[in-house]
Design an enzyme around this catalytic site. Structure first.
Site, PDB file in Angstrom:
ATOM      1  N   TYR A 182       0.704  -0.892  -0.203  1.00 19.21           N
ATOM      2  CA  TYR A 182      -0.011   0.011   0.234  1.00 19.21           C
ATOM      3  C   TYR A 182       0.721   1.370   0.026  1.00 19.21           C
ATOM      4  O   TYR A 182       1.861   1.398   0.627  1.00 19.21           O
ATOM      5  CB  TYR A 182      -0.919  -0.020   0.919  1.00 19.21           C
ATOM      6  CG  TYR A 182      -2.239  -1.159   1.294  1.00 19.21           C
ATOM      7  CD1 TYR A 182      -2.429  -1.445  -0.121  1.00 19.21           C
ATOM      8  CD2 TYR A 182      -2.735  -1.120   2.210  1.00 19.21           C
ATOM      9  CE1 TYR A 182      -3.442  -2.573  -0.086  1.00 19.21           C
ATOM     10  CE2 TYR A 182      -3.720  -2.173   2.247  1.00 19.21           C
ATOM     11  CZ  TYR A 182      -4.174  -3.118   0.700  1.00 19.21           C
ATOM     12  OH  TYR A 182      -5.422  -3.796   0.569  1.00 19.21           O
ATOM     13  N   SER A 194     -13.240  -4.030  -0.536  1.00 13.28           N
ATOM     14  CA  SER A 194     -14.188  -2.767  -1.422  1.00 13.28           C
ATOM     15  C   SER A 194     -16.094  -3.402  -1.042  1.00 13.28           C
ATOM     16  O   SER A 194     -17.107  -3.700  -2.071  1.00 13.28           O
ATOM     17  CB  SER A 194     -14.307  -3.145  -2.991  1.00 13.28           C
ATOM     18  OG  SER A 194     -13.034  -2.405  -4.368  1.00 13.28           O
ATOM     19  N   GLY A 244     -18.094  -1.719  -3.304  1.00 11.75           N
ATOM     20  CA  GLY A 244     -18.613  -1.624  -5.064  1.00 11.75           C
ATOM     21  C   GLY A 244     -17.410  -0.652  -5.464  1.00 11.75           C
ATOM     22  O   GLY A 244     -16.793   1.056  -4.810  1.00 11.75           O
ATOM     23  N   PHE A 285     -20.063   4.353  -4.944  1.00  7.72           N
ATOM     24  CA  PHE A 285     -20.565   6.543  -5.079  1.00  7.72           C
ATOM     25  C   PHE A 285     -19.028   6.466  -5.987  1.00  7.72           C
ATOM     26  O   PHE A 285     -18.622   7.859  -6.108  1.00  7.72           O
ATOM     27  CB  PHE A 285     -19.562   6.284  -3.395  1.00  7.72           C
ATOM     28  CG  PHE A 285     -20.315   5.889  -2.308  1.00  7.72           C
ATOM     29  CD1 PHE A 285     -21.328   7.040  -2.564  1.00  7.72           C
ATOM     30  CD2 PHE A 285     -19.754   4.991  -1.730  1.00  7.72           C
ATOM     31  CE1 PHE A 285     -22.402   6.651  -1.025  1.00  7.72           C
ATOM     32  CE2 PHE A 285     -20.846   4.774  -0.769  1.00  7.72           C
ATOM     33  CZ  PHE A 285     -22.398   5.525  -0.870  1.00  7.72           C
ATOM     34  N   GLU A 318     -18.673   5.552  -8.912  1.00  7.30           N
ATOM     35  CA  GLU A 318     -18.752   5.510 -10.924  1.00  7.30           C
ATOM     36  C   GLU A 318     -20.111   5.323 -11.170  1.00  7.30           C
ATOM     37  O   GLU A 318     -21.522   4.953  -9.918  1.00  7.30           O
ATOM     38  CB  GLU A 318     -18.432   4.125 -12.161  1.00  7.30           C
ATOM     39  CG  GLU A 318     -16.727   4.023 -11.697  1.00  7.30           C
ATOM     40  CD  GLU A 318     -16.315   2.708 -12.176  1.00  7.30           C
ATOM     41  OE1 GLU A 318     -17.161   2.090 -12.884  1.00  7.30           O
ATOM     42  OE2 GLU A 318     -15.577   2.391 -11.252  1.00  7.30           O
TER      43      GLU A 318
HETATM   44  N1  LIG Z   1      -7.102  -8.214  -0.518  1.00 12.77           N
HETATM   45  C1  LIG Z   1      -7.419  -6.994  -0.915  1.00 12.77           C
HETATM   46  O1  LIG Z   1      -6.846  -8.010  -2.156  1.00 12.77           O
HETATM   47  C2  LIG Z   1      -7.399  -5.864  -1.278  1.00 12.77           C
HETATM   48  C3  LIG Z   1      -8.129  -5.741  -2.117  1.00 12.77           C
HETATM   49  C4  LIG Z   1      -8.310  -3.435  -2.110  1.00 12.77           C
HETATM   50  C5  LIG Z   1      -8.724  -3.443  -0.596  1.00 12.77           C
HETATM   51  N2  LIG Z   1      -8.474  -3.723   0.079  1.00 12.77           N
HETATM   52  C6  LIG Z   1      -8.188  -3.624   1.760  1.00 12.77           C
HETATM   53  O2  LIG Z   1     -10.379  -3.555   2.162  1.00 12.77           O
HETATM   54  C7  LIG Z   1     -10.033  -1.777   2.139  1.00 12.77           C
HETATM   55  C8  LIG Z   1     -11.364  -1.474   1.528  1.00 12.77           C
HETATM   56  O3  LIG Z   1     -10.594  -1.317   0.094  1.00 12.77           O
HETATM   57  P1  LIG Z   1     -11.385  -0.142  -0.413  1.00 12.77           P
HETATM   58  O4  LIG Z   1     -11.225   0.627  -0.565  1.00 12.77           O
HETATM   59  O5  LIG Z   1     -12.049  -0.163  -1.862  1.00 12.77           O
HETATM   60  O6  LIG Z   1     -13.281   0.013   0.487  1.00 12.77           O
HETATM   61  P2  LIG Z   1     -14.144   1.124  -0.017  1.00 12.77           P
HETATM   62  O7  LIG Z   1     -14.613   0.791   1.682  1.00 12.77           O
HETATM   63  O8  LIG Z   1     -15.521  -0.143  -0.893  1.00 12.77           O
HETATM   64  O9  LIG Z   1     -14.313   2.522  -0.359  1.00 12.77           O
HETATM   65  C9  LIG Z   1     -13.800   3.186  -0.060  1.00 12.77           C
HETATM   66  C10 LIG Z   1     -14.042   4.365  -1.190  1.00 12.77           C
HETATM   67  O10 LIG Z   1     -14.688   4.587  -1.417  1.00 12.77           O
HETATM   68  C11 LIG Z   1     -14.964   6.222  -1.375  1.00 12.77           C
HETATM   69  N3  LIG Z   1     -16.535   7.101  -0.737  1.00 12.77           N
HETATM   70  C12 LIG Z   1     -16.952   7.695  -1.448  1.00 12.77           C
HETATM   71  N4  LIG Z   1     -18.338   7.925  -0.553  1.00 12.77           N
HETATM   72  C13 LIG Z   1     -18.554   7.426   0.391  1.00 12.77           C
HETATM   73  C14 LIG Z   1     -18.877   7.175   1.033  1.00 12.77           C
HETATM   74  N5  LIG Z   1     -20.494   7.716   1.254  1.00 12.77           N
HETATM   75  N6  LIG Z   1     -19.566   6.232   2.309  1.00 12.77           N
HETATM   76  C15 LIG Z   1     -18.565   5.355   2.264  1.00 12.77           C
HETATM   77  N7  LIG Z   1     -17.203   5.313   1.790  1.00 12.77           N
HETATM   78  C16 LIG Z   1     -17.455   6.644   0.481  1.00 12.77           C
HETATM   79  C17 LIG Z   1     -14.312   6.132  -0.132  1.00 12.77           C
HETATM   80  O11 LIG Z   1     -13.835   7.663  -0.366  1.00 12.77           O
HETATM   81  P3  LIG Z   1     -13.902   8.560   1.375  1.00 12.77           P
HETATM   82  O12 LIG Z   1     -11.979   7.778   1.970  1.00 12.77           O
HETATM   83  O13 LIG Z   1     -12.992   9.998   0.928  1.00 12.77           O
HETATM   84  O14 LIG Z   1     -14.738   8.214   2.251  1.00 12.77           O
HETATM   85  C18 LIG Z   1     -13.144   5.306  -0.765  1.00 12.77           C
HETATM   86  O15 LIG Z   1     -12.488   5.963  -1.555  1.00 12.77           O
HETATM   87  C19 LIG Z   1      -8.448  -1.241   1.326  1.00 12.77           C
HETATM   88  O16 LIG Z   1      -8.771   0.347   2.864  1.00 12.77           O
HETATM   89  C20 LIG Z   1      -7.296  -2.440   1.972  1.00 12.77           C
HETATM   90  O17 LIG Z   1      -7.003  -2.448   3.029  1.00 12.77           O
HETATM   91  C21 LIG Z   1      -7.697  -5.309   0.225  1.00 12.77           C
END
Ligand SMILES: NC(=O)c1ccc[n+]([C@@H]2O[C@H](COP(=O)([O-])OP(=O)(O)OC[C@H]3O[C@@H](n4cnc5c(N)ncnc54)[C@H](OP(=O)(O)O)[C@@H]3O)[C@@H](O)[C@H]2O)c1
Length: 287
Positions: A46, A200, A203, A206, A208
Site C-alpha cells: 500500500y 471494497s 463497490g 460512490f 461510478e
Molecule cells: N485483499 C485485497 O486484495 C484488497 C483489495 C483492495 C482493498 N483491500 C482492503 O480493503 C479496504 C477497503 O477497500 P476499499 O478502499 O476499496 O473500500 P470501500 O469501503 O469499498 O471504498 C471506500 C471508497 O469509497 C469512497 N466513498 C465515497 N463516498 C463514500 C461514502 N459515503 N461512504 C463510504 N465510502 C465512500 C471512499 O472515499 P473517502 O475516503 O473519501 O470516504 C473510498 O475511496 C482497503 O483499505 C484495504 O485494506 C484489500
C-alpha cells in the site's frame, strides 16, 4: 473473537489515496478505536510500500497498548514502483520473500507481531508445502499469530489449508460484486466455521455512474427512508445480513464515515428488501 466486527482498511490513507498527514492518521485511528473498531488491515504494497510505515509512526506515538488492537498485513505481490525495482509485476511466495516481507511489515508497523498474515493473491507457482513450512517458522518465532489468504478460489484455499490451518479468505464482496455468494467462497467459509473478510464493500457505488448503480440507487433511496439509514450503511448492512458472518474491511479515509459505518451493525435488512437490492444489482429478479 480475534477481530472487530468491522475492519479498518488503510489502503487509501497514504499515497494511494488521501495522502494524510500523521496527525490525520492519528485522528482516524482514534475515531476507529472510539467505536471499538480495533482491527487494521494493511499490505506491504500500500502506498507503493509506504503506508505501513506512515501508520506505524502515527500509531506508535499514541500510547495505545498493542494488545488492544489487531494488525493484519499481506504479502506476495512484487510491484514495480519508485520504491522497488522489480522487473515485472509478479507474485512471490518463496520462503525468503514471505519472511522478508513480514520482517519489513513488522519494522514499518513498529510491532513485534502480526495478528494475521494474508497471502495477497493466489499464484500458479505457489508451493503449499514451502508456504506451510514458512508459516510454521513464523508462528514458532511468534512473529505471526494467524494465517489466511486473499482472493483465493475455494480449491486454492483447500490446497493450502490441507498443509496449514488457515483462518480466512479476504475477497471482494459488495452489492456491486456478489460473485462470492454463488461461487462457493462463502459456503466454504461457513462449512469450516471461519469468518470471511470482504474488501471494497462499497463497490463502485460512490465512484461510478453506471446503469447498475442507478438501479441500486432507486431502491436505496426508498430503503434509506424506511430504515432511517444512509446509503453507505445499507451497502454494509447488505453484507452483514449474510449468515457467513462476513467481516467487512472498510476503506474510507474520513473519520466521520468510520463512525457512520459502525451504525450499520445495528441495521437488519428484511429478507424481501435484501432480495430487492440483489435484484437491482443483477438487473433481474432471482430465477
Ligand atoms: N485483499 C485485497 O486484495 C484488497 C483489495 C483492495 C482493498 N483491500 C482492503 O480493503 C479496504 C477497503 O477497500 P476499499 O478502499 O476499496 O473500500 P470501500 O469501503 O469499498 O471504498 C471506500 C471508497 O469509497 C469512497 N466513498 C465515497 N463516498 C463514500 C461514502 N459515503 N461512504 C463510504 N465510502 C465512500 C471512499 O472515499 P473517502 O475516503 O473519501 O470516504 C473510498 O475511496 C482497503 O483499505 C484495504 O485494506 C484489500
Amino acid at each position: 473473537m480475534i477481530f472487530s466486527p468491522i475492519i479498518i482498511g488503510t489502503m487509501r490513507w497514504g499515497s494511494w489515496g488521501a495522502n494524510h498527514s500523521k496527525k490525520i492518521l492519528q485522528q482516524l485511528i482514534e475515531s476507529a478505536l472510539s467505536e471499538n473498531l480495533t482491527t487494521f488491515d494493511h499490505a506491504d504494497i500500500y502506498g507503493d510500500y509506504t503506508t505501513e510505515k506512515l501508520f506505524g509512526v502515527s500509531f506508535s506515538e499514541m500510547q495505545i497498548r498493542r494488545e488492544k488492537v489487531q494488525f493484519i498485513s499481506k504479502c506476495g505481490i512484487e510491484m514495480p514502483c519508485k520504491n522497488r525495482n522489480f522487473t515485472a509485476k509478479s507474485y512471490n511466495y518463496s520462503r525468503e520473500h514471505i519472511i522478508n516481507s513480514v520482517e519489513q511489515s513488522l519494522a514499518n508497523l513498529r510491532t513485534d507481531y502480526l495478528d494475521l498474515l494474508l497471502l495477497h493473491r493466489p499464484s500458479p507457482l505457489m508451493n503449499p508445502h514451502e508456504i506451510a513450512d514458512t508459516f510454521d517458522f513464523l508462528r514458532e518465532q511468534k512473529k505471526v499469530r494467524h494465517f489466511g489468504v486473499s482472493n483465493f478460489s475455494p480449491s486454492q484455499f483447500e490446497l493450502l489449508n490441507s498443509c496449514f490451518p488457515l483462518i480466512t479468505n479476504q475477497v471482494e464482496i459488495s452489492l456491486n460484486h456478489t460473485e462470492a455468494f454463488w461461487n462457493g467462497t462463502l459456503d466454504q467459509m461457513m462449512m469450516k466455521n471461519l469468518q470471511p473478510m470482504a474488501w471494497s464493500v462499497m463497490g463502485n457505488y460512490f465512484s461510478e455512474d453506471t446503469e447498475q448503480n442507478r438501479r441500486i440507487k432507486t431502491v436505496m433511496q426508498e430503503m434509506c427512508r424506511k430504515y432511517g439509514a444512509e446509503e453507505n450503511q445499507l451497502m454494509l448492512a447488505f453484507l452483514l445480513r449474510h449468515p457467513a458472518n462476513i467481516l467487512p474491511v472498510i476503506g474510507t479515509s474520513r473519520a466521520e464515515i468510520i463512525k457512520t459505518l459502525k451504525g450499520a451493525t445495528d441495521i437488519t435488512i428484511e429478507n424481501s428488501d435484501w432480495f430487492r437490492l440483489l435484484e437491482a444489482s443483477a438487473g433481474k429478479p432471482v430465477p
